[in-house]
Design a protein around this motif. Structure first.
Motif, PDB file in Angstrom:
ATOM      1  N   ILE A   7       0.845  -1.212   0.000  1.00  0.00           N
ATOM      2  CA  ILE A   7       0.000   0.000   0.000  1.00  0.00           C
ATOM      3  C   ILE A   7       0.873   1.251   0.000  1.00  0.00           C
ATOM      4  O   ILE A   7       0.583   2.232  -0.695  1.00  0.00           O
ATOM      5  CB  ILE A   7      -0.951  -0.004   1.214  1.00  0.00           C
ATOM      6  CG1 ILE A   7      -2.003  -1.105   1.064  1.00  0.00           C
ATOM      7  CG2 ILE A   7      -1.634   1.356   1.381  1.00  0.00           C
ATOM      8  CD1 ILE A   7      -2.864  -1.309   2.301  1.00  0.00           C
ATOM      9  N   LEU A   8       1.955   1.219   0.781  1.00  0.00           N
ATOM     10  CA  LEU A   8       2.869   2.369   0.831  1.00  0.00           C
ATOM     11  C   LEU A   8       3.364   2.716  -0.564  1.00  0.00           C
ATOM     12  O   LEU A   8       3.414   3.896  -0.938  1.00  0.00           O
ATOM     13  CB  LEU A   8       4.051   2.055   1.752  1.00  0.00           C
ATOM     14  CG  LEU A   8       5.093   3.172   1.900  1.00  0.00           C
ATOM     15  CD1 LEU A   8       4.547   4.322   2.737  1.00  0.00           C
ATOM     16  CD2 LEU A   8       6.386   2.640   2.513  1.00  0.00           C
ATOM     17  N   LYS A   9       3.706   1.681  -1.366  1.00  0.00           N
ATOM     18  CA  LYS A   9       4.237   1.924  -2.696  1.00  0.00           C
ATOM     19  C   LYS A   9       3.131   2.231  -3.699  1.00  0.00           C
ATOM     20  O   LYS A   9       3.188   3.233  -4.426  1.00  0.00           O
ATOM     21  CB  LYS A   9       5.045   0.698  -3.163  1.00  0.00           C
ATOM     22  CG  LYS A   9       5.618   0.831  -4.578  1.00  0.00           C
ATOM     23  CD  LYS A   9       6.533   2.051  -4.703  1.00  0.00           C
ATOM     24  CE  LYS A   9       7.104   2.182  -6.099  1.00  0.00           C
ATOM     25  NZ  LYS A   9       7.835   3.454  -6.263  1.00  0.00           N
ATOM     26  N   SER A  10       2.089   1.371  -3.734  1.00  0.00           N
ATOM     27  CA  SER A  10       1.071   1.508  -4.781  1.00  0.00           C
ATOM     28  C   SER A  10       0.159   2.712  -4.560  1.00  0.00           C
ATOM     29  O   SER A  10      -0.230   3.386  -5.517  1.00  0.00           O
ATOM     30  CB  SER A  10       0.231   0.227  -4.864  1.00  0.00           C
ATOM     31  OG  SER A  10      -0.482   0.017  -3.661  1.00  0.00           O
ATOM     32  N   THR A  11      -0.182   3.007  -3.308  1.00  0.00           N
ATOM     33  CA  THR A  11      -1.113   4.103  -3.030  1.00  0.00           C
ATOM     34  C   THR A  11      -0.382   5.422  -2.794  1.00  0.00           C
ATOM     35  O   THR A  11      -0.747   6.459  -3.358  1.00  0.00           O
ATOM     36  CB  THR A  11      -1.986   3.771  -1.795  1.00  0.00           C
ATOM     37  OG1 THR A  11      -2.722   2.576  -2.051  1.00  0.00           O
ATOM     38  CG2 THR A  11      -2.960   4.911  -1.495  1.00  0.00           C
ATOM     39  N   PHE A  12       0.670   5.387  -1.959  1.00  0.00           N
ATOM     40  CA  PHE A  12       1.349   6.631  -1.582  1.00  0.00           C
ATOM     41  C   PHE A  12       2.593   6.916  -2.422  1.00  0.00           C
ATOM     42  O   PHE A  12       3.092   8.047  -2.421  1.00  0.00           O
ATOM     43  CB  PHE A  12       1.717   6.600  -0.093  1.00  0.00           C
ATOM     44  CG  PHE A  12       0.517   6.580   0.825  1.00  0.00           C
ATOM     45  CD1 PHE A  12      -0.093   7.770   1.212  1.00  0.00           C
ATOM     46  CD2 PHE A  12      -0.006   5.394   1.277  1.00  0.00           C
ATOM     47  CE1 PHE A  12      -1.196   7.755   2.037  1.00  0.00           C
ATOM     48  CE2 PHE A  12      -1.117   5.367   2.114  1.00  0.00           C
ATOM     49  CZ  PHE A  12      -1.718   6.552   2.493  1.00  0.00           C
ATOM     50  N   GLY A  13       3.120   5.900  -3.106  1.00  0.00           N
ATOM     51  CA  GLY A  13       4.246   6.122  -4.006  1.00  0.00           C
ATOM     52  C   GLY A  13       5.601   6.152  -3.345  1.00  0.00           C
ATOM     53  O   GLY A  13       6.561   6.665  -3.922  1.00  0.00           O
ATOM     54  N   TYR A  14       5.729   5.584  -2.125  1.00  0.00           N
ATOM     55  CA  TYR A  14       7.010   5.602  -1.406  1.00  0.00           C
ATOM     56  C   TYR A  14       7.566   4.182  -1.292  1.00  0.00           C
ATOM     57  O   TYR A  14       6.823   3.210  -1.132  1.00  0.00           O
ATOM     58  CB  TYR A  14       6.849   6.221  -0.019  1.00  0.00           C
ATOM     59  CG  TYR A  14       6.370   7.661  -0.080  1.00  0.00           C
ATOM     60  CD1 TYR A  14       7.140   8.645  -0.694  1.00  0.00           C
ATOM     61  CD2 TYR A  14       5.139   8.027   0.456  1.00  0.00           C
ATOM     62  CE1 TYR A  14       6.704   9.959  -0.780  1.00  0.00           C
ATOM     63  CE2 TYR A  14       4.690   9.341   0.379  1.00  0.00           C
ATOM     64  CZ  TYR A  14       5.473  10.299  -0.235  1.00  0.00           C
ATOM     65  OH  TYR A  14       5.036  11.600  -0.317  1.00  0.00           O
ATOM     66  N   SER A 573       6.372   3.341 -16.293  1.00  0.00           N
ATOM     67  CA  SER A 573       7.126   2.559 -15.300  1.00  0.00           C
ATOM     68  C   SER A 573       8.253   3.385 -14.689  1.00  0.00           C
ATOM     69  O   SER A 573       8.544   3.285 -13.496  1.00  0.00           O
ATOM     70  CB  SER A 573       7.682   1.282 -15.931  1.00  0.00           C
ATOM     71  OG  SER A 573       8.517   1.587 -17.029  1.00  0.00           O
ATOM     72  N   GLN A 574       8.887   4.230 -15.513  1.00  0.00           N
ATOM     73  CA  GLN A 574       9.942   5.108 -14.985  1.00  0.00           C
ATOM     74  C   GLN A 574       9.346   6.156 -14.038  1.00  0.00           C
ATOM     75  O   GLN A 574       9.926   6.460 -12.999  1.00  0.00           O
ATOM     76  CB  GLN A 574      10.674   5.803 -16.144  1.00  0.00           C
ATOM     77  CG  GLN A 574      11.566   4.884 -16.954  1.00  0.00           C
ATOM     78  CD  GLN A 574      12.164   5.578 -18.175  1.00  0.00           C
ATOM     79  OE1 GLN A 574      11.742   6.676 -18.558  1.00  0.00           O
ATOM     80  NE2 GLN A 574      13.134   4.926 -18.818  1.00  0.00           N
ATOM     81  N   LEU A 575       8.185   6.699 -14.414  1.00  0.00           N
ATOM     82  CA  LEU A 575       7.540   7.710 -13.567  1.00  0.00           C
ATOM     83  C   LEU A 575       7.130   7.108 -12.220  1.00  0.00           C
ATOM     84  O   LEU A 575       7.198   7.769 -11.181  1.00  0.00           O
ATOM     85  CB  LEU A 575       6.317   8.288 -14.279  1.00  0.00           C
ATOM     86  CG  LEU A 575       5.599   9.455 -13.574  1.00  0.00           C
ATOM     87  CD1 LEU A 575       6.544  10.626 -13.354  1.00  0.00           C
ATOM     88  CD2 LEU A 575       4.398   9.914 -14.403  1.00  0.00           C
ATOM     89  N   LEU A 576       6.749   5.836 -12.238  1.00  0.00           N
ATOM     90  CA  LEU A 576       6.322   5.161 -11.009  1.00  0.00           C
ATOM     91  C   LEU A 576       7.486   4.998 -10.028  1.00  0.00           C
ATOM     92  O   LEU A 576       7.271   4.810  -8.834  1.00  0.00           O
ATOM     93  CB  LEU A 576       5.731   3.792 -11.357  1.00  0.00           C
ATOM     94  CG  LEU A 576       4.776   3.140 -10.350  1.00  0.00           C
ATOM     95  CD1 LEU A 576       3.627   4.075 -10.010  1.00  0.00           C
ATOM     96  CD2 LEU A 576       4.237   1.833 -10.903  1.00  0.00           C
ATOM     97  N   GLU A 577       8.716   5.101 -10.517  1.00  0.00           N
ATOM     98  CA  GLU A 577       9.887   4.987  -9.653  1.00  0.00           C
ATOM     99  C   GLU A 577      10.187   6.289  -8.910  1.00  0.00           C
ATOM    100  O   GLU A 577      10.987   6.310  -7.972  1.00  0.00           O
ATOM    101  CB  GLU A 577      11.124   4.593 -10.487  1.00  0.00           C
ATOM    102  CG  GLU A 577      11.070   3.178 -11.055  1.00  0.00           C
ATOM    103  CD  GLU A 577      10.905   2.132  -9.963  1.00  0.00           C
ATOM    104  OE1 GLU A 577      11.691   2.166  -8.996  1.00  0.00           O
ATOM    105  OE2 GLU A 577       9.987   1.290 -10.076  1.00  0.00           O
ATOM    106  N   VAL A 578       9.547   7.383  -9.333  1.00  0.00           N
ATOM    107  CA  VAL A 578       9.763   8.679  -8.683  1.00  0.00           C
ATOM    108  C   VAL A 578       9.058   8.693  -7.330  1.00  0.00           C
ATOM    109  O   VAL A 578       7.899   8.294  -7.220  1.00  0.00           O
ATOM    110  CB  VAL A 578       9.244   9.836  -9.571  1.00  0.00           C
ATOM    111  CG1 VAL A 578       9.328  11.169  -8.833  1.00  0.00           C
ATOM    112  CG2 VAL A 578      10.039   9.892 -10.869  1.00  0.00           C
ATOM    113  N   SER A 579       9.763   9.140  -6.297  1.00  0.00           N
ATOM    114  CA  SER A 579       9.190   9.189  -4.947  1.00  0.00           C
ATOM    115  C   SER A 579       7.951  10.075  -4.920  1.00  0.00           C
ATOM    116  O   SER A 579       7.976  11.215  -5.383  1.00  0.00           O
ATOM    117  CB  SER A 579      10.232   9.728  -3.960  1.00  0.00           C
ATOM    118  OG  SER A 579       9.693   9.824  -2.666  1.00  0.00           O
ATOM    119  N   GLY A 580       6.850   9.542  -4.386  1.00  0.00           N
ATOM    120  CA  GLY A 580       5.610  10.305  -4.293  1.00  0.00           C
ATOM    121  C   GLY A 580       4.621   9.995  -5.387  1.00  0.00           C
ATOM    122  O   GLY A 580       3.499  10.510  -5.385  1.00  0.00           O
TER     123      GLY A 580
END
Length: 599
Positions: A7-14, A573-580
């Motif tokens: 959830i931290l990664k998929s929802t909040f992006g961290y 996929s690259q954008l998804l690696e950006v924090s947030g």
């Protein structure tokens, strides 16, 4: 916990948890109570948001301010998390819709004020609902000694009685040892897991000066260091707020007033402008700011002395939530000290409360008059030890003018000792300067060897010396709030002739000059082309924020835009690696940001 990390990664992006977030979340998922102290910007909200998404039912968040609820709900809805608030801004029909969503199990987070929660109708509604957890935000409001005391918070212990199987988390960024103890006692959290993170905010530069013309000093500070930045200016009075806002506006800055004397509509309008527009200054009394989530506030300025260190820490903590360099600047005068003492003395509070307030004011003054690292003293107040000077406060960067106060210190300590360590600073000062009165005569203290040995300094100067001796750890005040001075272990070598001689250097008793500080570079050192892209991304964010009627940072914070400008992702996929950047925001905004980067 694997689901929590997903959830931290998929929802909040961290990618990873910070501080004690992981342990706190695990405890709540397991149904345990928690008390957590985490600095502003440390990520307190995630500590209850993720467990509320994982546990069955709806998380009930008790928050003291309507504006904060609105911000939190906006942010959650942007992440496709079903969240809502119940407060007086809603119509009766809107409230009924939200209550229906709650009972049907649609909501995962519901925000409300303690007054709303304590309403019998609300409690009856909650009794028929599956509740995931209770989150008591800004828990320091429970403390009668604090700067944000709310009587309703003291009634929240009933949650433990009415809902014994529902875990509770109390959260705050500001609590000394006394306040922590009171939170545990008042909220019945004796069995709670306690997580205390570092109070340090290393990105904030602290600067305090005594100034006779603080308005000119304020303008010099803002114009030299923060010409286009968002900031908050705190004033003691409503009149001061109005005058300062008008004066800053006359200088060409957009400055909006905020205080309890304005209509609720105007306060709300000014606050929303501050949250949603770039580069605005809000001039306010302490009525503004609790829980403000704007991450890019680059400075907090105090035109008057705060009542205590807790208030100062909480208010300065609103600067630099994004982790980039920020300033906490303060200018104060003797009239502030007199004003605070009069305010306390003329209140209807009981004597013990007044003594505690005077003690807290003295601690605040001690911080102002320090010659050593301010951050070390600030953290020590909250029970945190730091070995090395911070290198990011005015005293570290521009050491103040000092004087050899060894003899004065020995006189002060000797007088405290000979009067039996049973009196406050004013009584000891009266003995030092030879001020005979009935109380001193009745105690035979006019016969002491220390009577009238300190007439080379005025009573005001001696008060400054005593504040510094407390700040430097030579003297301590009693924990019961009576203000009685006690010698510490550090004091004894100065009193014993056999010990190796020591020198005590204190801040000069007159106004010292300070050098201009060079502001450190931004956290991300962007090239000219990266900076150009960053500004284009900010413009895009502003358009999207306006279209969705949310503050810009709810779309993405500056830190995320900075990373986009540096990395320049070209694929989803690259954008998804950006924090947030999480999955929801990728789907909602990814195409627009990728298009701007490609162009």
């Amino acid at each position: 916990m694997q689901r929590a990390r997903d959830i931290l990664k998929s929802t909040f992006g961290y990618d990873s948890f910070r501080h004690h977030q992981s342990d706190i979340i695990a405890a709540l998922i397991d149904g345990k109570d928690v008390l957590t102290l985490m600095p502003t910007g440390g990520g307190k909200s995630i500590c209850y948001q993720i467990p509320a998404l994982i546990r069955e039912g709806c998380g009930i968040v008790i928050s003291p301010l309507i504006a904060l609820m609105q911000d939190q709900v906006d942010a959650m809805n942007q992440l496709d998390v079903p969240a809502a608030f119940l407060n007086s801004t809603l119509s009766a029909s809107e409230q009924r819709i939200i209550e229906a969503q709650l009972t049907s199990g649609t909501l995962k987070l519901l925000y409300m004020a303690p007054e709303r929660l304590l309403n019998p109708a609300t409690l009856s509604l909650l009794q028929t609902t599956r509740i995931a957890l209770f989150a008591i935000d800004e828990a320091h409001c429970v403390s009668q000694w604090g700067h944000d005391f709310r009587r309703e918070y003291q009634q929240l212990s009933m949650l433990h009685e009415r809902f014994p199987d529902v875990p509770r988390i109390a959260l705050t960024a500001t609590a000394d040892a006394r306040t922590r103890s009171e939170i545990i006692d008042q909220l019945a959290l004796e069995r709670a897991a306690v997580f205390v993170n570092s109070f340090d905010r290393p990105n904030i530069h602290y600067a305090i000066s005594e100034s006779g013309n603080s308005r000119d000093a304020l303008w010099s500070f803002i114009s030299e260091n923060h010409a286009g930045n968002a900031g908050i200016v705190y004033c003691q009075s409503r009149k001061g707020v109005e005058a300062t806002a008008a004066w800053l506006s006359s200088k060409g800055r957009t400055a909006l007033p905020y205080h309890a004397g304005l209509t609720q509509e105007l306060r709300q309008h000014n606050q929303q402008r501050f949250l949603r527009e770039d580069g605005l200054i809000i001039v306010a009394t302490i009525a503004f700011g609790m829980g403000i989530d704007k991450p890019d506030v680059r400075f907090v300025a105090h035109m008057n002395l705060p009542k205590n260190i807790e208030a100062y820490y909480q208010e300065t903590g609103r600067a630099g939530r994004d982790g980039n360099p920020a300033d906490a600047w303060m200018s104060y005068g003797l009239k502030d000290v007199v004003g605070l003492r009069l305010f306390t003395e003329q209140s209807d509070a009981e004597e013990r409360f007044k003594r505690v307030m005077h003690q807290k004011t003295d601690a605040m003054l001690g911080l102002c008059e320090l010659t050593s690292c301010r951050r070390i003293a600030l953290l020590a107040y909250f029970g945190e030890s730091v070995d090395q000077p911070c290198g990011n406060c005015d005293n570290c960067l521009n050491p103040p003018e000092t004087w050899d106060a060894t003899t004065a210190t020995q006189k002060a300590l000797s007088c405290v000792y000979r009067t039996g360590e049973r009196f406050g600073a004013q009584y000891v000062i009266d003995v030092l300067i030879g001020k005979s009165n009935e109380r001193i005569e009745n105690n035979n203290h006019d016969k002491l060897s220390t009577f009238d040995i300190g007439h080379e300094h005025t009573a005001i100067e001696w008060r400054g010396i005593f504040r510094q001796l407390i700040a430097h750890g030579y003297l301590a005040t009693d924990t019961e709030g009576y203000g009685v001075l006690k010698l510490t272990q550090k004091a004894w070598p100065l009193l014993k002739k056999s010990e190796t001689p020591q020198t005590v250097m204190l801040r000069a008793l007159h106004k010292a000059t300070t050098k201009k500080r060079k502001i450190p570079a931004a956290a991300a050192d962007l090239s000219a082309s990266d900076q150009q892209l960053f500004e284009q991304l900010r413009s895009l964010r502003a358009e999207l924020a306006k279209a969705h009627n949310v503050p810009p940072y709810v779309i993405f914070p500056d830190r995320t835009l900075t990373e986009m400008a540096l990395i320049r992702p070209h694929t989803s996929s690259q954008l998804l690696e950006v924090s947030g950047v999480g999955q929801t925001k990728l789907e909602r905004y990814g195409a627009a940001f990728l298009n701007t980067i490609r162009q």
